[in-house]
Design an enzyme around this catalytic site. Structure first.
Site, PDB file in Angstrom:
ATOM      1  CD  GLU A 130      12.928   8.286 -12.849  1.00  0.00           C
ATOM      2  OE1 GLU A 130      12.546   9.077 -11.967  1.00  0.00           O
ATOM      3  OE2 GLU A 130      13.093   8.596 -14.024  1.00  0.00           O
ATOM      4  CE  LYS A 132       4.810   9.215  -5.708  1.00  0.00           C
ATOM      5  NZ  LYS A 132       4.973  10.089  -4.590  1.00  0.00           N
ATOM      6  CG  ASP A 134       7.457  10.191   1.265  1.00  0.00           C
ATOM      7  OD1 ASP A 134       6.850  11.132   0.723  1.00  0.00           O
ATOM      8  OD2 ASP A 134       7.029   9.601   2.271  1.00  0.00           O
ATOM      9  CE1 TYR A 239       9.943  15.771 -17.383  1.00  0.00           C
ATOM     10  CE2 TYR A 239       8.642  16.912 -15.727  1.00  0.00           C
ATOM     11  CZ  TYR A 239       8.816  16.469 -17.021  1.00  0.00           C
ATOM     12  OH  TYR A 239       7.854  16.732 -17.948  1.00  0.00           O
ATOM     13  CE  LYS A 325       1.839   7.502  -2.634  1.00  0.00           C
ATOM     14  NZ  LYS A 325       0.955   8.419  -2.022  1.00  0.00           N
ATOM     15  CB  CYS A 426      -4.437   5.429  38.927  1.00  0.00           C
ATOM     16  SG  CYS A 426      -2.908   6.180  38.342  1.00  0.00           S
ATOM     17  CB  CYS A 429      -1.651   7.264  42.525  1.00  0.00           C
ATOM     18  SG  CYS A 429      -3.209   7.685  41.736  1.00  0.00           S
ATOM     19  CB  CYS A 444      -5.475   8.991  37.318  1.00  0.00           C
ATOM     20  SG  CYS A 444      -5.070   9.209  39.057  1.00  0.00           S
ATOM     21  CB  CYS A 450      -1.591  10.720  40.203  1.00  0.00           C
ATOM     22  SG  CYS A 450      -1.198   9.471  38.985  1.00  0.00           S
TER      23      CYS A 450
END
Ligand code: IVH
Length: 688
Positions: A130, A132, A134, A239, A325, A426, A429, A444, A450
C-alpha cells in the site's frame, strides 16, 4: 507538557570507547525525545524525517550493543506522543495499542525482511503493498455501527478524542454496518488545500505550516470544528480491527470495509513475490508525484491474518509489516547566480538562483544558501551543478554540489568558474556589511536608511500582535514606500485619504479600511506600542514586562541600565539595545510625532498597571470569538484585574469567558465539571 527527557548531567567526557557510546546513547535519547515533542505536539518539526530515522537507527544499534544501558523510556521503546496536557480534548485509552512501523530506505533491507518473514513462517506469504500516506494516524471506533470516537495515536496507549473534528471529513461515514469495530487510517490535507491554507496564513501574518502533515495535525487539534470543516481534510483507511473480522486476510477486510462505505485507496496490491513487491515500489516512486495527497513511502503487510498473529509484535512495531520510505526528492541543477536578500533585521541571506527544476510537485528556481559559512563548507560557487532538496521545510535548500561520482550530466554552459566571495556592501543601500558573530551572518548596519529594514519596521509596527492595522500588507507598504508616502512608522499617522486614493487599485473602501485601522491603533495600549516600536530584542513578552515597570516612553527613555536590568528577563544586551534606540535623534523625533498623533506612549488607562483585584486568585479560560475586544485584549484585561488566564479547562478553572462558537470540547468539559460559563457582557459588567 512535561518532557520526558534524559538527564544529560549524566554525560561524562569521553575517556574510553564504551563511555563515548554511553554518552552518545544519552545524547541521542534526549535529541530524539525533543524532536518527537516538536513533531507531534507542536507540529513544528526540527529534523527532517531522514535525519530522525538515521539517528533512531544509530540509537537502536548502540542500545543493542549495550544491553546494560537498556531503558524502557528510550524513544526506541515507545512511539512519539502527540498528547498535550493543554489539548482540551477528552483522552481515551486505545483498546489495542496504536503502534508504529519499522522503516527502511534500503531496497536490500526490504528483501531481507521478506526473506526473514518467509523463514519465520516457513512459507512464502502474500504481501499487501500500500502507499504510506503522510498525514497523522486516526482510530475510528464504531459501536453498533455508529461512529462514537476518533482517537489520535497519542502516546500509543491513550489518544485525544477528536470526534467532532473528524465528523467534518466528508468521506468518513457516521454510520457503517451494525457491529462493533475499529478502523484505522490517515488524516490528510490534500496539496491544494495545504497551499490555499498557507496562502491565507501568509495574508493573515500567521506562521506557515512546513508541510501538509503538520497542517493536518495542527488542524485536527483545533477546538472549533467549523474552522476544521473549512480546511478540507481528507482520510484514507487502511487497517480494520475487530473481535470478529469479516475475512481472514488483510486485503479481504479492506475490501469489506470499502463495501461498507469507507474510503480505501485503490493503490493497493497483493504481491506474490519479492519481484512484484519491487515493481510496486518502483512504479509508485514516480506515480505518487501526481497524487493529490502527500505520500512518503510504501507499506508492506503480510496478508494472511493467521500468519500476522504468528509473527507478532516488538515493543513498538508489528513484525508482520514494514515501511519502505522514499528518499527525499532532490534534483541536480545549475546554480546560475548567487544573489542576496536583506531581511527586516538587516541580516543578509545568500540565495541560489537556479536553472528551474521540477521538485515534489512544484517548480523550484530559488533556494536558500543560509549563510557564508554554509557556502564555504560546501565549496559552492556560481556555475556549479548543485543538489536542491525539499525537506520538511517550505523553502527548498541546497544540500551539496555535484561530486565526481554523481551520475547526472553537467549541463553547465559557459558560466564563469569564479571563486566565491560573500559581498561586502549591502545590495540595497550600499552600506558596508558587518559580521554578526551570534548568527554567523552578515548584517547591514544601516538600520535607519536601508529600504528593506525601514519597510520591515513598518510591517512589524502594523502587525496583528503590534498595532493591528488592517489593510497594510507588505506589498502595500512597498508601494507606499516607493511613492514616498511612508518612510517611517510616524508617517502612517500623516496619511491622507487623497494620497491613497490617487494610487492605482485603491478605492474608497480599501482607503477607509486603512485609515480606520490607523485611527483605531491610537487605542492600542502602551505595552503593545512598545513592542511595535521594534526595538531590537524587545519581543512581545519583554515589552509587557518593561511596560509594567516603566509606565511611559519618557520613563523608559530615562531609565538607567541598572533600572532596566531589574526587570525580569531583561539582561545587559536588551538594556543596551534600548539605550541605543533612544540615543538616536531620529527615534526621539518619531516617538514625539507618535505622541502628537495620539498613540498611547504611556499607560494612560493604566493598562500596564493593575486596575483592580476583582479577579484576584481566579483562573479563567477564554474560548470563542468576541465582539468588544480581541482575545489578546481580554488576556490583558484579566491580568489587569488580578486574574490568571489559562488555556485548558480543569478543576482549577473558576469560569470560562465565552464568546461565540465556543469550542465544543471545552463546553462539554465545563459542563462535566460544573464550571460557570460567562458571556462577554457579563464579564464586562463584572469588571466594571
Ligand atoms: S499500517 C500496525 N498502513 O505510518 C501498523 N500505516 O510510520 C499500522 N501510515 O502510524 C499502520 N500509511 O500513521 C499503515 N497504508 C498504511 C499507512 C500507514 C501511512 C502511517 C501510520 C503509522 C505510520 C508508521
Amino acid at each position: 507538557m512535561q518532557l520526558n527527557l534524559f538527564d544529560t548531567d549524566d554525560i561524562q567526557p569521553g575517556q574510553d570507547n564504551n563511555l563515548d557510546e554511553r554518552n552518545e546513547i544519552l545524547a541521542l535519547r534526549k535529541e530524539l525525545e525533543e524532536a518527537n515533542y516538536k513533531y507531534y505536539v507542536l507540529s513544528q518539526p526540527t529534523l527532517s524525517d531522514r535525519e530522525f530515522d538515521t539517528k533512531m537507527r544509530r540509537l537502536q544499534e548502540l542500545e543493542a550493543k549495550h544491553p546494560e544501558l537498556a531503558d524502557k523510556n528510550s524513544p526506541t521503546q515507545h512511539v512519539g506522543s502527540d498528547l498535550s496536557k493543554k489539548s482540551g480534548f477528552r483522552q481515551m485509552e486505545h483498546k489495542r495499542p496504536m503502534l508504529s512501523l519499522a522503516n527502511t530506505y534500503s531496497e536490500q533491507e526490504i528483501r531481507d525482511w521478506y526473506e526473514r518473514i518467509c523463514k519465520d513462517t516457513a512459507y512464502r506469504p502474500d504481501i499487501v503493498c500500500e502507499l504510506k500516506y503522510d498525514g497523522l494516524s486516526i482510530s475510528l471506533i464504531y459501536e453498533n455501527g455508529e461512529l462514537r470516537h476518533a482517537l489520535t495515536r497519542g502516546d500509543g496507549t491513550r489518544g485525544d478524542d477528536v470526534i467532532d473534528n473528524i465528523k467534518t471529513i466528508a468521506s468518513i461515514p457516521w454510520k457503517a454496518g451494525t457491529g462493533n469495530f475499529e478502523i484505522r487510517g490517515e488524516v490528510l490535507l490534500p496539496w491544494k488545500s495545504f497551499e490555499r491554507l498557507n496562502k491565507e496564513r501568509e495574508e493573515q501574518e500567521e506562521p506557515l505550516f512546513a508541510n501538509p502533515r503538520n497542517a493536518a495535525s495542527g488542524t485536527l487539534k483545533l477546538q472549533d470544528p467549523r474552522i476544521v470543516a473549512k480546511r478540507g481534510l481528507y482520510a484514507y483507511l487502511y487497517y480494520l480491527l475487530s473481535d470478529n473480522l469479516p475475512a481472514d486476510t488483510h486485503y479481504g477486510c479492506l475490501q469489506t470495509a470499502k463495501q461498507m462505505g469507507f474510503n480505501i485507496s485503490d493503490a493497493i496490491s497483493v504481491c506474490h513475490s519479492i519481484e512484484e513487491i519491487m515493481q510496486f515500489i518502483n512504479y509508485w516512486d514516480t506515480a505518487r508525484k501526481t497524487l493529490p495527497v502527500a505520500t512518503d513511502g510504501i507499506v508492506l503487510k503480510v496478508n494472511d491474518l493467521m500468519l500476522q498473529r504468528q509473527l507478532g509484535y516488538t515493543a513498538k512495531t508489528p513484525r508482520w509489516a514494514i515501511a519502505y520510505k522514499f528518499p527525499a526528492e532532490k534534483q541536480l541543477t545549475l546554480l546560475k547566480k548567487i544573489t542576496y536578500q536583506v531581511g527586516r533585521t538587516g541580516v543578509v541571506t545568500p540565495v541560489a538562483n537556479l536553472e528551474p527544476v521540477q521538485l515534489s510537485g512544484t517548480i523550484v528556481q530559488r533556494a536558500t544558501l543560509h549563510n557564508e559559512d554554509f557556502i564555504l563548507q560546501l565549496g559552492i560557487q556560481e556555475g556549479d551543478m548543485v543538489w536542491v532538496e525539499k525537506g520538511g521545510e517550505i523553502i527548498p535548500k541546497i544540500t551539496g554540489k555535484e561530486q565526481p561520482g554523481d551520475s547526472q550530466v553537467n549541463q553547465a554552459t559557459d558560466m564563469p568558474q569564479s571563486g566565491f566571495r560573500f559581498i561586502t556592501t549591502c545590495p540595497e543601500c550600499g552600506a558596508e556589511l558587518v559580521r554578526d558573530p551570534e548568527q554567523s551572518a552578515w548584517r547591514c548596519p544601516n538600520e535607519d536608511g536601508c529600504p528593506p529594514q525601514l519597510k520591515g519596521k513598518i510591517e512589524h509596527f502594523v502587525a496583528r500582535k503590534a498595532m493591528n492595522i488592517d489593510g497594510l500588507g507588505s506589498e502595500t507598504i512597498d508601494l507606499f514606500y516607493e511613492r514616498g508616502l511612508l518612510r517611517n512608522i510616524a508617517d502612517l499617522y500623516d496619511l491622507q485619504a487623497e494620497q491613497i486614493l490617487s494610487l492605482e487599485g485603491f478605492q474608497q473602501k480599501a482607503t477607509r479600511n486603512i485609515l480606520d485601522g490607523i485611527a483605531a491603533s491610537k487605542q492600542v495600549p502602551w505595552n503593545r506600542v512598545l513592542f511595535a516600536l521594534g526595538i531590537r530584542y524587545v519581543g512581545e513578552t519583554t515589552a509587557k514586562k518593561l511596560a509594567r515597570r516603566f509606565t511611559s516612553v519618557d520613563m523608559l527613555r530615562k531609565a538607567t541600565s541598572e533600572q532596566l536590568t531589574e526587570v525580569e528577563d531583561v539582561g545587559v544586551q536588551i538594556a543596551e539595545s534600548i539605550s541605543t534606540y533612544f540615543s538616536k535623534q531620529d527615534n526621539i523625533k518619531i516617538t514625539e510625532r507618535l505622541r502628537q498623533a495620539g498613540v498611547q506612549l504611556e499607560a494612560a488607562d493604566a493598562s500596564a498597571t493593575p486596575i483592580s483585584d476583582i479577579l484576584a486568585g481566579q483562573t479563567i479560560v477564554i474560548s470563542g470569538t468576541f465582539q468588544k475586544h480581541s482575545r489578546d485584549e481580554y488576556k490583558d484585561i484579566i491580568e489587569q484585574h488580578g486574574g490568571k488566564n489559562t488555556g485548558s479547562v480543569s478543576k482549577k478553572t473558576d469560569f470560562i469567558l465565552a464568546g461565540e462558537n465556543m469550542g465544543p470540547q471545552k463546553l462539554e468539559k465545563a459542563r462535566q465539571l460544573g464550571i460557570r460559563i460567562m458571556s462577554e457582557e457579563e464579564f464586562l459588567d463584572l469588571i466594571s
